[in-house]
Design a protein around this motif. Structure first.
Motif, PDB file in Angstrom:
ATOM      1  N   ALA A 104       1.033  -1.225   0.068  1.00 42.33           N
ATOM      2  CA  ALA A 104       0.019  -0.034  -0.050  1.00 42.33           C
ATOM      3  C   ALA A 104       0.709   1.276  -0.217  1.00 42.33           C
ATOM      4  N   PRO A 105       0.366   2.463  -0.567  1.00 40.53           N
ATOM      5  CA  PRO A 105       1.010   3.605  -0.212  1.00 40.53           C
ATOM      6  C   PRO A 105       1.202   4.086   1.217  1.00 40.53           C
ATOM      7  N   ARG A 106       2.191   5.022   1.465  1.00 39.33           N
ATOM      8  CA  ARG A 106       2.561   5.355   2.888  1.00 39.33           C
ATOM      9  C   ARG A 106       2.635   6.733   3.051  1.00 39.33           C
ATOM     10  N   ARG A 107       1.905   7.041   4.160  1.00 39.11           N
ATOM     11  CA  ARG A 107       2.247   8.706   4.424  1.00 39.11           C
ATOM     12  C   ARG A 107       2.859   8.647   5.907  1.00 39.11           C
ATOM     13  N   VAL A 108       3.982   9.169   5.753  1.00 41.95           N
ATOM     14  CA  VAL A 108       5.086   9.060   6.720  1.00 41.95           C
ATOM     15  C   VAL A 108       5.666  10.624   7.015  1.00 41.95           C
TER      16      VAL A 108
END
Length: 439
Positions: A104-108
């Motif tokens: 999945a994409p990631r928000r970091v």
């Protein structure tokens, strides 16, 4: 006997003293809470990375790599290492190394010190602090716009004003190539007025020539071919998608065709939030899309967009916007007189901390007058006072340091009474103790 020369901090690397650290902590907490509300999780990377990560990930023909990095050879193994000058390259390296995008994409986000050898001035230091926010694996204009909207929310949370948004598009690779050729041809016609940096970058990194701070080159830069005029249909559609969402949200912006990033892996959206309230260092936040970086440093191709905020500049703006940001350091300061009271004070301090309160127990012998001065200086909300009389009665005297009101509270009821008083959030006086003190 040799006299030891006093050691001071390295120029441009500043101590944050106790009277200022509370402001830092509150600002950082605001930032962390804000990022959490948008689904961003903290990613912590090492302060030291292999130098080749930055020469590859930032670009060799940049001021950061050429002039500003703290690079040294590890004497133990001969490796070239660098103190991180920014977070994005390390974040991408970690995402590739740990396969973070496999499902999945990631928000970091990352938050902490970064290092650049610059001339220290207001808002620009050799060790400074950034929050770097990255959305990895997202391709559409919706996430570009969301990041701009979330920044507008941060300014609102902090009460910041006079920050304006500038927006541009860098297009796709083939569009930048066509613009690059036109730009080089234009710069060749103005070789006679280019400064040393401009001549050096004219072929290697021509976009950076337009980003010059040299006043003598501003007119030349203003007349250069505009990348916006080279955008194809898909790039224009992406920019229009970002603009439509900003318009929907009522976010004002200016299209600045000279807003650039001088590296090939940047593409499409680029933006900056700027202010006139910080002197020459007017950029509060810079960001944009960098779909080519993950592949450039060895990962599978994946889109990405992000931004970075200089925390020192943000703190400066925040302090300008607030009448008082010092705030309360601790909840309770415990005063005592006599050996038995000192021992009981330590026990009470632990009981109050068990209840979730922040507590300072006075250390050492001193008069009550002297201890009360320390309590006032601590910016505590309440003082808890113990002496022979209080011990004999099984109570503590609780004094509100705001309005001076005072009452006796039994030891068993002390924690509950203070928690209730602090949670009252500004109500006059203290609530009645939850249990009467023994007579």
């Amino acid at each position: 006997m040799d006299t030891f020369k006093k050691v001071t901090a390295i120029r441009g690397m500043n101590d944050v003293l106790p009277q200022a650290s509370g402001r830092w902590e509150r600002l950082e907490q605001h930032v962390r809470d804000w990022l959490r509300s948008y689904g961003y999780a903290n990613l912590r990377t090492p302060v030291l990375e292999h130098t080749r990560l930055f020469t590859r990930g930032i670009g060799e023909v940049t001021d950061i790599v050429e002039k500003e990095m703290y690079t040294f050879t590890d004497a133990l193994n001969g490796e070239s290492l660098t103190l991180r000058p920014e977070f994005t390259a390390g974040t991408v390296r970690a995402a590739i190394e740990h396969n973070l995008l496999y499902d999945a994409p990631r928000r970091v986000y990352a938050l902490g010190p970064v290092f650049r050898h610059e001339r220290p001035q207001r808002g620009r230091y050799r060790q400074f602090h950034q929050v770097s926010v990255e959305a990895l694996g997202f391709a559409g204009p919706d996430v570009d716009a969301e990041q701009i909207l979330m920044l507008a929310r941060l300014w609102k949370i902090l009460g910041l004003k006079d920050i304006r948004l500038e927006l541009n598009s860098l297009g796709a690779g083939e569009e930048r190539a066509a613009h690059r050729a036109a730009l080089i041809a234009y710069l060749e016609q103005h070789k006679d007025i280019l400064d040393e940096d401009g001549l050096r970058r004219m072929y290697a990194n021509p976009l950076r020539v337009l980003d010059t701070k040299n006043p003598a080159l501003q007119e030349m830069a203003a007349g250069a071919p505009r990348l916006l005029d080279f955008l194809g249909e898909a790039s224009r559609a992406h920019l229009d998608g970002v603009r439509a969402r900003l318009d929907d949200a009522g976010i004002a912006y200016t299209i600045n065709p000279r807003l650039v990033r001088g590296l090939d892996y940047y593409n499409l959206t680029v933006f900056e939030w700027v202010t006139d309230r910080l002197g020459a260092q007017g950029t509060v936040c810079g960001g944009g899309r960098y779909d080519g970086l993950i592949e450039l440093v060895g990962g599978k191709p994946a889109p990405a967009v992000g931004f970075a905020i200089g925390m020192e500049r943000l703190l400066d703006l925040w302090e300008q916007s607030k009448d008082e940001v010092v705030g309360q350091a601790v909840d309770v300061y415990v005063l005592h007189q006599g050996d038995a009271a000192a021992r009981r004070a330590l026990q009470l301090g632990e009981q109050l901390r068990d209840a979730g309160l922040d507590v300072i127990v006075h250390a050492g012998a001193a008069s009550f007058k002297s201890q009360m001065k320390r309590a006032d200086a601590s910016r505590a909300a309440y003082a808890v006072i113990l002496g022979d009389d209080e011990l004999a009665r099984g109570v503590a005297s609780v004094k509100c340091l705001g309005d001076g009101s005072q009452q006796a509270v039994g030891f068993d009821a002390l924690a509950g009474t203070l928690v209730d008083a602090l949670s009252a959030d500004g109500d006059a006086g203290m609530p009645e103790p939850s249990a009467a003190p023994p007579v």
